[in-house]
Design a protein around this motif. Structure first.
Motif, short mmCIF file in Angstrom:
data_model
loop_
_atom_site.label_atom_id
_atom_site.label_comp_id
_atom_site.label_asym_id
_atom_site.label_seq_id
_atom_site.Cartn_x
_atom_site.Cartn_y
_atom_site.Cartn_z
N GLU A 96 4.67 14.14 -3.63
CA GLU A 96 5.71 15.08 -3.20
C GLU A 96 5.81 16.25 -4.17
O GLU A 96 5.89 17.41 -3.78
CB GLU A 96 7.04 14.33 -3.13
CG GLU A 96 8.09 15.09 -2.32
CD GLU A 96 9.34 14.23 -2.14
OE1 GLU A 96 10.42 14.80 -2.15
OE2 GLU A 96 9.20 13.01 -2.01
N LYS A 97 5.79 15.91 -5.44
CA LYS A 97 5.92 16.94 -6.49
C LYS A 97 4.75 17.92 -6.46
O LYS A 97 4.90 19.11 -6.72
CB LYS A 97 5.98 16.25 -7.86
CG LYS A 97 6.21 17.20 -9.02
CD LYS A 97 6.17 16.41 -10.33
CE LYS A 97 6.16 17.37 -11.53
NZ LYS A 97 5.87 16.65 -12.77
N SER A 98 3.58 17.43 -6.11
CA SER A 98 2.38 18.27 -6.16
C SER A 98 2.29 19.26 -5.01
O SER A 98 1.51 20.20 -5.07
CB SER A 98 1.13 17.39 -6.14
OG SER A 98 1.00 16.79 -4.84
N ALA A 99 3.09 19.04 -3.98
CA ALA A 99 3.01 19.87 -2.75
C ALA A 99 1.60 19.83 -2.18
O ALA A 99 1.11 20.82 -1.62
CB ALA A 99 3.45 21.30 -3.04
N ALA A 100 0.94 18.69 -2.33
CA ALA A 100 -0.44 18.56 -1.85
C ALA A 100 -0.53 18.71 -0.34
O ALA A 100 -1.55 19.17 0.19
CB ALA A 100 -1.02 17.22 -2.29
N ALA A 101 0.54 18.34 0.35
CA ALA A 101 0.53 18.43 1.81
C ALA A 101 0.33 19.87 2.27
O ALA A 101 -0.25 20.13 3.33
CB ALA A 101 1.83 17.86 2.37
N ARG A 102 0.79 20.80 1.46
CA ARG A 102 0.65 22.22 1.80
C ARG A 102 -0.82 22.58 1.97
O ARG A 102 -1.19 23.45 2.76
CB ARG A 102 1.28 23.06 0.69
CG ARG A 102 1.18 24.54 0.90
CD ARG A 102 1.71 25.30 -0.30
NE ARG A 102 1.44 26.71 -0.16
CZ ARG A 102 1.55 27.59 -1.12
NH1 ARG A 102 1.97 27.21 -2.30
NH2 ARG A 102 1.27 28.86 -0.91
N TRP A 103 -1.69 21.94 1.19
CA TRP A 103 -3.12 22.23 1.26
C TRP A 103 -3.85 21.17 2.07
O TRP A 103 -5.09 21.08 1.97
CB TRP A 103 -3.72 22.29 -0.15
CG TRP A 103 -2.95 23.09 -1.16
CD1 TRP A 103 -2.38 22.63 -2.30
CD2 TRP A 103 -2.67 24.49 -1.11
NE1 TRP A 103 -1.75 23.63 -2.97
CE2 TRP A 103 -1.91 24.80 -2.25
CE3 TRP A 103 -2.95 25.52 -0.20
CZ2 TRP A 103 -1.44 26.07 -2.53
CZ3 TRP A 103 -2.48 26.79 -0.48
CH2 TRP A 103 -1.75 27.06 -1.62
N SER A 104 -3.13 20.36 2.76
CA SER A 104 -3.74 19.30 3.59
C SER A 104 -4.54 18.29 2.75
O SER A 104 -5.57 17.77 3.20
CB SER A 104 -4.66 19.89 4.68
OG SER A 104 -3.97 20.89 5.39
N VAL A 105 -4.12 18.07 1.53
CA VAL A 105 -4.78 17.06 0.70
C VAL A 105 -4.15 15.71 1.04
O VAL A 105 -2.94 15.54 0.88
CB VAL A 105 -4.58 17.37 -0.80
CG1 VAL A 105 -5.16 16.25 -1.67
CG2 VAL A 105 -5.21 18.71 -1.15
N PRO A 106 -4.92 14.76 1.52
CA PRO A 106 -4.35 13.46 1.89
C PRO A 106 -3.88 12.69 0.64
O PRO A 106 -4.45 12.87 -0.45
CB PRO A 106 -5.51 12.72 2.57
CG PRO A 106 -6.74 13.41 2.11
CD PRO A 106 -6.38 14.81 1.78
N PRO A 107 -2.86 11.83 0.81
CA PRO A 107 -2.36 11.05 -0.34
C PRO A 107 -3.46 10.25 -1.03
O PRO A 107 -3.46 10.13 -2.26
CB PRO A 107 -1.32 10.12 0.30
CG PRO A 107 -0.87 10.84 1.52
CD PRO A 107 -2.06 11.59 2.02
#
Lengths: 285, 340
Positions: A14-25
């Motif tokens: 959540e902190k990394s905002a990885a979802a913004r770049w479509s990086v899967p967990p």
């Protein structure tokens, strides 16, 4: 492989905002695990140590790097837009004539990953583990490339013409030559016996001719501390040199003669050689 | 053989001299070079203590990693120097310093002017003490003068109109360091050339005239009989450790109009100049240690390598106890209780 605690993994995603770049967990989890494994190589860290380490990571930068390495266009554009100014500033600081900018520009190809291996792009960003900011890591990569480029260029430079080669100094006095060698040898042994941190400080200030301020930035010390520590180390070296010469059977007068011989002609002493051996090409990142 | 040995040997200077000859000649330990993320973590202070120790151990013996660290240091954003003390102390110090400065102004008007008034010596040279930092006593010089008889450098320098501007050099430290990589390797691999002292001296002296003009002798500082520093250009200081037989020149980071200089010991010299310029030299290395105010400085009195008092043209004095990193108003005697 050190497992990443589930709660920490969720929080960091959540902190990394990885979802913004479509990086899967799962991709971020794998990157975190690789980072932990690298930091605690050869050790079995406690859960608390792992938690503390994970909390110190630059996870937003790590997510951006993962996305860029995976070929996410928007992430790449963001990366270029945000990182290029700092990279160019660093390049200009390294070489105002623009040579390091070329190195910086060339770096982008490797960061983007123009080569493929097993059907996957090989991006340099896969070597980023989030232990520092992405900007500082990029500066470090640039610094390595710049140094390697200069070292390579120097190796390829032709040797000077015969008549420009330095000639051996005439040393008609064998006593003096022997005294020089004795003191140089004692100095070499004294320097070799120093603490690595003291040797690094000496190397920065004397061998690399850095200023006190630059030496302090490397050692994490104030320049006044660097100055004091250098003075302390010089005193320690002198004491050790005198002790070694006495152990070799020299009296005060003979020791004075050795020092005098060095004051007159320091000869071929080279601190860099005392600190280590000849280099070989290498391979880090 | 013994007849050629100097009466007094400064062992500290000999050590400094040998260390100063260190070229970067590519040492390389057996373990792998530091990775980029280790170097980045080093500079951000995120390495584990054992990692940091291992990295320092490697870097202390690795030419390449030293060069990379130097490059990192050169590319770090400049951080303004932290004040030596907290703001509260500064707030307290400012009014006290103003009062002290006013008092010292009057004191210096009465003390400094008669001292500076006599005509400059023929060579405009400055003589510093012959105090030896060496434990070995000097057979001849030790009995010649007590320590208190230090002569402090005073010298004059040509007016600015006579000086020739020199292009500012802004080469980054890293490139200076890196540029030595192979040159020094080659130099170290081959024997050092036997340079003619007479030729080197002639080269040095030839460089004086553009800066100083025909009428003005160069600003010169001596320590004992053997060590001489000479300002040979606005951005160059030469040092001789053998009474002027041979010289080693060093370029400063920027040109300056020097007005006076004094030696603290045989290895350390202080030069002051216009617009608050202070340069401190240790061995053949010179670093700018200017005071914050752009006031013209006319004299410097070093107590030791780290402590010196400079006098401004308006009579004010400023003292440092940390090698010129911080300066506070007042002299050593006048303000003995200054909280450094």
């Amino acid at each position: 492989v050190v497992p990443i605690p589930r709660a920490a993994a969720v929080r960091l995603y959540e902190k990394s905002a990885a979802a913004r770049w479509s990086v899967p967990p799962a991709a971020l989890d794998a990157a975190l695990a690789a980072s932990v494994a690298r930091a605690f190589a050869g050790r079995d860290p406690s859960e608390r140590e792992v938690e503390r380490y994970l909390a110190s990571l630059h996870v937003e930068d790590l997510a951006l790097a993962l996305a860029c390495a995976a070929g996410h266009d928007e992430a790449w554009n963001t990366f270029v837009r945000t990182m290029r100014p700092g990279l160019y500033r660093a390049a200009d600081a390294l070489d105002a004539s623009g040579g390091a900018r070329e190195t910086a520009d060339a770096l982008y190809a490797d960061l983007f990953g123009t080569r493929e291996r097993d059907g996957r792009r090989e991006s340099l960003l896969r070597h980023y583990h989030g232990r520092s900011s992405l900007a500082t890591w990029l500066r470090a990569v640039l610094a390595q490339r710049h140094v390697d480029r200069i070292r390579l260029a120097r190796r390829l430079e032709p040797l000077p013409e015969d008549d420009r080669l330095p000639r051996a100094p005439e040393t008609p006095d064998p006593d003096r030559e022997r005294q020089q060698r004795r003191l140089q040898s004692a100095l070499g042994r004294a320097v070799a016996a120093l603490d690595p941190r003291d040797r690094l400080r000496l190397a920065c200030y004397y061998a690399r001719q850095l200023t006190l301020a630059a030496t302090g930035r490397i050692l994490g010390e104030h320049e006044a501390t660097v100055s004091r520590q250098l003075a302390r180390t010089r005193r320690a070296i002198r004491d050790e040199v005198e002790r070694l010469l006495r152990a070799d059977g020299l009296g005060d007068e003979e020791i004075d003669e050795c020092f005098a011989a060095i004051v007159e002609d320091p000869g071929r002493f080279d601190l860099g050689r005392v600190l280590g051996k000849e280099s070989v090409p290498d391979r880090s990142i | 053989m013994k007849g050629s040995i100097p009466v007094s040997v400064n062992r500290d200077e000999a050590i400094e001299r040998l260390l100063g000859r260190g070229g970067a000649t590519a040492p390389q330990p057996a373990d792998a070079c530091l990775a980029a993320d280790t170097i980045a973590g080093w500079f951000e202070g995120t390495l584990q203590p054992d990692e940091r120790a291992a990295a320092e151990r490697h870097a202390s013996a690795c030419d390449r990693c030293q060069a990379v660290l130097a490059a990192m240091a050169a590319t770090e954003p400049a951080v303004p120097a932290r004040p030596a003390h907290g703001l509260r102390l500064v707030r307290w110090l400012v009014p006290a310093a103003a009062i002290a400065a006013a008092v010292l102004f009057w004191v210096n008007l009465r003390v400094e002017q008669p001292r500076l008034a006599p005509a400059a010596p023929p060579s405009a040279s400055a003589t510093a003490d012959n105090r030896s930092t060496d434990a070995a006593p000097s057979l001849g010089a030790a009995t010649s003068a007590p320590r208190e008889e230090r002569k402090v450098a005073t010298a004059t320098v040509p007016p600015a109109s006579r000086t020739k501007p020199v292009a500012k050099q802004a080469a980054p430290q890293a490139n200076e360091a890196l540029s030595q990589l192979s040159e020094d390797s080659l130099r170290a691999a081959a024997p050092q050339p036997a340079q003619s002292p007479a030729r080197e001296r002639a080269d040095t002296l030839a460089g004086e005239s553009p800066m100083l003009g025909p009428a003005m002798p160069p600003l010169q500082v001596t320590s004992g009989a053997a060590v001489i520093w000479r300002v040979t250009a606005r951005d160059t200081i030469a040092r001789s450790a053998d009474g002027g037989a041979s010289w080693v020149s060093a370029k400063l980071d920027a040109p300056a109009d020097f007005t006076a200089g004094a030696a603290a010991d045989s290895a350390t010299v202080w030069f002051v100049g216009r617009r608050g310029v202070v340069v401190r030299g240790v061995g053949d290395r010179y670093e700018r240690r200017s005071i914050a105010e752009p006031v013209d400085l006319v004299a410097v009195r070093p107590a030791d390598a780290m402590t010196a008092t400079v006098t401004a043209v308006d009579g004010r004095t400023f003292t440092t106890r940390d090698g010129g990193l911080t300066w506070l108003p007042g002299g050593l005697q006048e303000n003995p209780a200054a909280p450094f």
